[in-house]
Scaffold this active site. Sequence first.
Site, mmCIF file in Angstrom:
data_model
loop_
_atom_site.group_PDB
_atom_site.id
_atom_site.type_symbol
_atom_site.label_atom_id
_atom_site.label_comp_id
_atom_site.label_asym_id
_atom_site.label_seq_id
_atom_site.Cartn_x
_atom_site.Cartn_y
_atom_site.Cartn_z
ATOM 1 N N ASP A 133 0.862 -1.179 0.000
ATOM 2 C CA ASP A 133 0.000 0.000 0.000
ATOM 3 C C ASP A 133 0.900 1.232 0.000
ATOM 4 O O ASP A 133 1.492 1.585 1.017
ATOM 5 C CB ASP A 133 -0.915 0.018 1.238
ATOM 6 C CG ASP A 133 -1.988 -1.076 1.174
ATOM 7 O OD1 ASP A 133 -1.799 -2.067 0.438
ATOM 8 O OD2 ASP A 133 -3.010 -0.927 1.867
ATOM 9 N N LYS A 173 -6.781 3.259 -3.572
ATOM 10 C CA LYS A 173 -7.231 3.221 -2.185
ATOM 11 C C LYS A 173 -7.446 4.648 -1.714
ATOM 12 O O LYS A 173 -6.676 5.545 -2.062
ATOM 13 C CB LYS A 173 -6.168 2.498 -1.355
ATOM 14 C CG LYS A 173 -6.369 2.527 0.145
ATOM 15 C CD LYS A 173 -5.278 1.693 0.850
ATOM 16 C CE LYS A 173 -5.291 1.923 2.358
ATOM 17 N NZ LYS A 173 -4.195 1.205 3.027
ATOM 18 N N LYS A 216 -10.074 0.103 -2.766
ATOM 19 C CA LYS A 216 -10.040 -0.122 -1.324
ATOM 20 C C LYS A 216 -10.486 1.138 -0.616
ATOM 21 O O LYS A 216 -9.910 2.210 -0.794
ATOM 22 C CB LYS A 216 -8.633 -0.528 -0.870
ATOM 23 C CG LYS A 216 -8.522 -0.713 0.651
ATOM 24 C CD LYS A 216 -7.187 -1.294 1.064
ATOM 25 C CE LYS A 216 -7.024 -1.261 2.596
ATOM 26 N NZ LYS A 216 -5.709 -1.751 3.028
#
Lengths: 328, 510
Positions: free
Chosen positions: A165, A228, A264
């Site tokens: 991430d 995300k 996400k």
Amino acid sequence: MNQPSKNSSSGQSSDSGAGSGNGAGASHRTGRAPAGLPAITVDARAVEARAARFTRRSIKNEAKRAALAAAMSMVDLTTLEGMDTPGKVERLCRKALQPGLDPRLPRVAAVCVYPTFVAHARQVLEGSDVRVAAVATAFPSGQSFLDVRLDETRRTVDAGAHEIDMVIDRGAFLAGDHARVFDEIAATKEACGAAHLKVILETGELSTYDNVRTASDLAMRAGADFIKTSTGKIAPASTMPVCLVMAEAIRDHYRATGVQVGLKAAGGIRTSKQAWHYLVLIKETLGDAWLTPDWFRIGASSLVNDLLLQWERLDTGRYQSAVYFSND
Amino acid sequence: MSDFEVKEITPAAPTSVDGDARAARRREARTLLFGDLWEYAPAPESTAVVKVRERYEHFIGGRFVGGGEPMAVHNPATAEQISEIPAAGPDVVDRAVNAARAAFGPWSARPASERAKVLYHIGRMLQERARELAVLETLDNGKPIAETRDVDLPLAAAHFLYYAGWADKLDYAFPGVSPSPLGVAAQVIPWNFPLLMAAWKIAPALACGNTVVLKPAETTPLSASVLAEICAEAGVPDGVVNIVHGDGDTGRALVSHPGIDKVAFTGSTEVGRQIQRTLAGTDVRLTLELGGKGANIVFEDAALDQAVEGIVNGIWFNQGQVCCAGSRLLVQESVAETVLDKLRDRLATLRVGDPLDKNTDVGAINSAAQLERIADYVRIGQAEGAQMHQLACDLPDKGWFFAPTIFTHVAQSHRIAQEEIFGPVLAVQTFRTPDEAVELANNTPYGLSAGVWSDKGSKVFEMTRRLRAGIVWGNTFNQFDPASPFGGYKESGFGREGGRHGLLPYLRLR
């Protein structure tokens, strides 16, 4: 696959100085969007109105049970604290494997930890299919030298992370240097090798839906496997309208290229009701193909126990006390 | 930099390192699947909150009275009879007008603050009984409960509250002239927003000191009857609000009655014409709110995903049975394919079915006759050579339902581009320049509504100036507010309802 060589990290580290640390600035173009990337605009009021309509879907009975199970299977169970310890991370992993006692409940999708805990998490999760995600690239600000961030990425992957991430450089983005943001994402993707790359836009700092849309398009074109919303360190974190804008970007990208990119939502999702609002958004914007943990994730920690609470209520008709659910 | 080189940007074809993996993920058909992987369970709103009576009667002089041949009232979602009403003949209409006439003097002489208080009370009672009325309206009209709950009821209450505010401020509404009420207002309303139209008509009339005789549509009389009950409870004096049921014959008797001072009609252009002929040469005031063929104009620089929402809201809100519906989509040719792809995706997510289900987006068509009319137009569209795209969905076995429909390759010469269908049928046309968009939009006998979608504010305002429509929405559609005047140009009628403008048709200014 063009794996970056082991040497490249050290080569870059030795090169890191104030001038080159953030990349070769002189060769970057600046401007609204990289060449050929049309700036797609978003109408704020209308996107908020649409997002609000998802929250008015009435989710009952079996639809609720399915939503609770699906949401559980999509959770990236997260701990990202300065006070994280091997013990804490191990407990988190145990919780990920067995969130509740009901065998009908799925385990979560992944745990999300700092890079230094990846190896430990892998060890605890050995033999399961719970993935290990790690936040790399000078999380949460991203304000470090590019070679440091790339090195961190490579070392995190080497330590066994399935998923990285990363955070984008919001400073560069807001300064209009979209090309640099693009290049850095592409470079991080390269550094990830086989690991999946989730690109955190930190939408709370991007501030406008137009920016969220542009950053989404940038990230996908630069090779993101997932986009995300947030680090969870900035308020507001994930919101429904922001996720809608990102989902629309994903849909357009898929239409244009045939490449499916995941989404996400992270931060601020604490209740089951919020979770199924997001599922409604995905179902009605991206469709069934995204309604799986492979393509939609929820970054959360306290959500899990609320899902358990609601799950129990479906069976018993009663809300159980919080003391019946493990706090790990 | 050593071996890490900053690459030139090559958009659309990212310099991906795992091109093979990506190619594998690439699918031949880039279509989205809106299937049943996660199906919403039925979520029906309970009908326990409302008891539909076997029979609803006229409301005259503060009392519910019979009189006239019974007419059946159906639930459009099942096509079953749920109640009945008497059809008022000339005698009943006469009694109602006389009751209104008798009540006019005392009512108009009341302190304006008293009239305001009564209107506030009605607004508050509508809010209190919102759930009951929402269910009743859905049973009677066929529109989704989500719409009656979130649109019809809140707006109906808002109209009473808004005009309550004007009742004691009329002297300040039109500076320099002094306002006085007209007398008895005959009001005839349609079936598409039964309670909301009643509120639009009654609230300004009462605020200005008039008395009314209202005729609801014969297919949707129930909520007006409950409104009559609420009026009585809220302290509206006997005879100030009268309601007569019946069809076109009753309407004709009402608007041609010599005892009225004003006619307000909302409905079809054809009936509007008849009324105008009837009233020609008399000093009865008239406002008409008639049909429309609204153009929703999408420019290439619009926020397209939100424009698609506006298109959906423009034509599938209330099953398209909206006079100001955006039934023509004018989309700039450069983005037509993109917009239509998005629109078809969005169409696939619409849920058609039981109006009482809280997740239903498109409910039932109000009557068998209307359903037939819509089906006729769809046949016409196909015969004219337009290309049809319909939502693939299972319509309920009983009741009057029609699948949301899009026609592309529509030309201005097609009937489906010119005539009001009053159903969930969208005609899509393309344009090249703003001038052409204006020309197409204005090339219609109607002039009620239009929408402009562009991220460029100056363009929106310029278009607004040039469009011959009473309502032009910028980057939104089908938004209503009691403070905003509503009405048409050309064959869409004249006069305005809502806002300060909405007072004028009910006042004499001296």
